[in-house]
Design a protein around this motif. Structure first.
Motif, PDB file in Angstrom:
ATOM      1  N   GLY A 127       0.577  -1.170  -0.008  1.00 28.77           N
ATOM      2  CA  GLY A 127       0.119  -0.057   0.073  1.00 28.77           C
ATOM      3  C   GLY A 127       0.826   1.235   0.009  1.00 28.77           C
ATOM      4  O   GLY A 127       0.415   2.281   0.420  1.00 28.77           O
ATOM      5  N   CYS A 128       1.930   1.234  -0.382  1.00 28.14           N
ATOM      6  CA  CYS A 128       2.908   2.412  -0.304  1.00 28.14           C
ATOM      7  C   CYS A 128       2.765   3.480  -1.399  1.00 28.14           C
ATOM      8  O   CYS A 128       2.503   2.718  -2.590  1.00 28.14           O
ATOM      9  N   ASN A 129       2.301   4.593  -0.813  1.00 30.22           N
ATOM     10  CA  ASN A 129       2.337   5.388  -2.334  1.00 30.22           C
ATOM     11  C   ASN A 129       3.345   6.297  -2.658  1.00 30.22           C
ATOM     12  O   ASN A 129       3.018   7.401  -3.234  1.00 30.22           O
ATOM     13  N   GLY A 130       4.450   5.867  -2.180  1.00 34.07           N
ATOM     14  CA  GLY A 130       5.667   6.674  -2.638  1.00 34.07           C
ATOM     15  C   GLY A 130       7.021   5.826  -2.213  1.00 34.07           C
ATOM     16  O   GLY A 130       6.682   5.052  -1.033  1.00 34.07           O
ATOM     17  N   ILE A 131       8.254   5.747  -3.086  1.00 34.12           N
ATOM     18  CA  ILE A 131       9.015   4.944  -2.449  1.00 34.12           C
ATOM     19  C   ILE A 131      10.285   5.642  -2.906  1.00 34.12           C
ATOM     20  O   ILE A 131      10.635   6.470  -3.624  1.00 34.12           O
ATOM     21  N   ALA A 132      11.005   5.331  -1.756  1.00 35.43           N
ATOM     22  CA  ALA A 132      12.567   5.719  -1.901  1.00 35.43           C
ATOM     23  C   ALA A 132      13.455   4.719  -2.104  1.00 35.43           C
ATOM     24  O   ALA A 132      13.410   3.910  -1.077  1.00 35.43           O
ATOM     25  N   VAL A 133      14.453   4.718  -2.792  1.00 28.62           N
ATOM     26  CA  VAL A 133      15.256   3.437  -3.180  1.00 28.62           C
ATOM     27  C   VAL A 133      16.805   3.927  -3.347  1.00 28.62           C
ATOM     28  O   VAL A 133      16.980   4.576  -4.272  1.00 28.62           O
ATOM     29  N   VAL A 134      17.580   3.029  -3.011  1.00 34.71           N
ATOM     30  CA  VAL A 134      18.783   2.908  -3.149  1.00 34.71           C
ATOM     31  C   VAL A 134      19.028   1.918  -4.283  1.00 34.71           C
ATOM     32  O   VAL A 134      18.837   0.913  -4.251  1.00 34.71           O
ATOM     33  N   PRO A 135      19.119   2.530  -5.414  1.00 32.69           N
ATOM     34  CA  PRO A 135      18.881   1.586  -6.678  1.00 32.69           C
ATOM     35  C   PRO A 135      20.121   0.707  -7.102  1.00 32.69           C
ATOM     36  O   PRO A 135      21.242   1.050  -7.009  1.00 32.69           O
TER      37      PRO A 135
END
Lengths: 341, 341
Positions: free
Chosen positions: B120-128
């Motif tokens: 249900g996350c509506n935003g993602i921060a990622v170390v890609p």
DNA sequence: TACCATTGCGTTCACGAGAACGCAATATGC
DNA sequence: GCATATTGCGTTCTCGTGAACGCAATGGTA
């Protein structure tokens, strides 16, 4: 999702009002019930919702006064930080009054503090002039439960709740460390200070000279020269010294005067050969850095020095936050032509 | 005190509901009235109260997912920043899920992103991880209106709303600038990289070598060596190179491996004589800095890289904030033994 | 016993913004 | 001309917290 006080109330089988009395020790509650509520709140990891709290707190007018010293580029940064914090806390219902005083005058500092108090400020952040009377005023405010935060230069031993600014002694040491790395062997180093009475300046010079002597035995330090933050003065000093000693390899400025030094070096054709390091991170000096006329500038995070005090006062007045640390030294940033922002 | 929407309503002679419709373009309002309300709101400098807004927004669950790469000291800093931001936004009613993936694996990165979306996350921060499939996943998320922020290393050209991390090229240049200041004449410089495939590493090496060559013509650059983030490898490289060339004056590490280099220098009795600069600001390396075995460390503000993305996503989901800047390079801080925190 | 103070708790209002709801007045369809 | 949308606006509820208020039950005093 975060736990609400209603959930605590349900879990404890009481009303929300009771939870409030228990958690805020407002009395009029059975001690056993209070204990149970507190235990449950802890177990459930209750943290008051910041928004709800802000909303209800917006009734009690939080008014924060900020006093900033005369317009220098550095103080401009402090001002920017203060304005940013002002905008933020104003969205939470608080009010911030910013006063820029004209001179580094003790009377004006004290008068402005009084004026802000009379205007209803219940917290003051101030860039203080160093004086016994300022200290007394701070202590008087503290006695009236008006918290005071000192900015940039501390009034040691006064009853301010904290100090936000650089560690001047360390600022000098950082400069010394850099100078020690880049100086050729057996050079002489010239130190130019601002006013001999300014404590920050004094500390930077002490930190610089002590550290440089201790890590580079081959280096000879000239006596401190005072330029009184005047570029013509620093230019004259530089020219005079370079004429007298031909082995000067580095110049350290604990305050302003970089422009004068650069001008002198340029006229003598020694730009780049004589290394220049200064603790005065202004836009003008950044330009000298970019052009290679200055090797390092040490910054004192002016923005943070304006921003933090307002936030600290807001949190204290808002939450009754106690701040354990009396001193918060801002980071000393090292700038070369490559990592300027 | 701040202006409320009720005050706007009073001034415009309408109700608060009308003000809301006017300012949020929700229709069902006479265009003339809407225009008048907007004008008055602007004149009175209306800014929605953050607390009130937060309270009402707490109904629509804002859920932010954070994906952080395997446990390195630097990623620990990123984690700390993310946790701090998590606490802050949770007090505003949002939720933050932090996932630490075990390896720098592409599949795991993508799977975790999917998992967070399904949670249900509506935003993602990622170390890609750098891979075409990761890029595609980011773009797919963007198409579903799930904003993605890349941390630390960017996936260029992907549809992330912004990137928070250091400018690697500039990081190399900063190192070169310092090296150029402290190197004796006619020295040779050894560059040690991590993985040849890592973009950040590649960029740092490019920035370093280009800048060093351009500002110190006398310096000779050795070919880049790859230590694959392994200290035994970097130790071997250092020993081998120092044996082959006796005029090496500086070693630059674009990634980890500092420990190996220090060990090699120590065993050869060249500590301090050969200058060491690295972009890897870890606690262990700080110790080498303190001991004088390393001259400069360049930091990438790990804390901010964890903190900012969460705040940016929160603001976007909360206010619908558009962020103009696609890239936010964090400051490159220069650390010596004197300005460590 | 009659009276007031205190204790212990539930209830209610206020804060500011968003959004659903309701209700007239007008517009449109047949 | 009547029934049904649509427009334009006010009203009301909600969020979570703090604090005032209210109301019983008890305690103490005359």
């Amino acid at each position: 999702m975060a736990v609400t006080s209603q959930q605590i109330a349900d879990a404890a089988g009481v009303s929300r009002g009771t939870v409030d009395r228990a958690l805020n020790n407002r009395g009029r509650i059975n001690p056993e019930v209070a204990e149970r509520v507190r235990r449950i709140a802890k177990e459930m990891g209750y943290q008051p919702n910041r928004a709800g709290r802000a909303l209800v707190m917006s009734r009690r007018a939080i008014k924060i006064g900020v006093i900033i010293q005369p317009k220098t580029p550095f103080m401009g940064k402090v001002m920017e930080g203060a304005i940013e914090a002002k905008k933020e806390v104003e969205q939470m219902g608080a009010e911030v009054l910013i006063r820029e005083i004209e001179s580094m005058d003790v009377d004006q500092t004290i008068n402005t503090m009084q004026e802000l108090k009379e205007a209803g400020c219940n917290g003051i952040a101030v860039v203080p002039a160093e004086d016994e009377r300022v200290r007394n005023t701070i202590d008087a405010f503290a006695a009236e439960h008006i918290p005071v935060v000192t900015i940039n230069c501390d009034i040691q031993g006064s009853k301010r709740i904290c100090f936000i600014g650089p560690d001047a002694l360390q600022g000098g040491r950082v400069a010394a460390g850099l100078m020690a790395e880049i100086l050729p062997k057996d050079s002489r180093v010239l130190m130019i200070s601002g006013y001999p009475t300014n404590n920050s300046n004094k500390n930077r010079i002490s930190g610089f000279s002590e550290e440089l002597v201790s890590c580079r035995e081959d280096i000879k330090l000239l006596d401190v020269q005072y330029a009184f933050e005047d570029d013509r003065m620093s230019e004259m000093i530089t020219k005079g010294m370079l004429k007298e000693y031909d082995d000067i390899g580095g110049i350290y400025l604990s305050a302003s005067g970089v422009q004068g030094v650069c001008k002198a070096l340029e006229e003598l054709g020694m730009t780049g050969r004589v290394k220049v390091i200064s603790n005065d991170l202004t836009d003008q000096n950044k330009q000298f850095l970019r052009e290679g006329k200055v090797q390092f500038l040490l910054g004192q995070e002016g923005h943070r020095q304006g921003y933090e005090p307002v936030q600290i006062l807001f949190n204290k007045l808002f939450y009754g936050n106690e701040r354990e640390a009396e001193f918060t030294y801002t980071e000393i940033s090292i700038k070369t032509k490559y990592n300027l922002v």
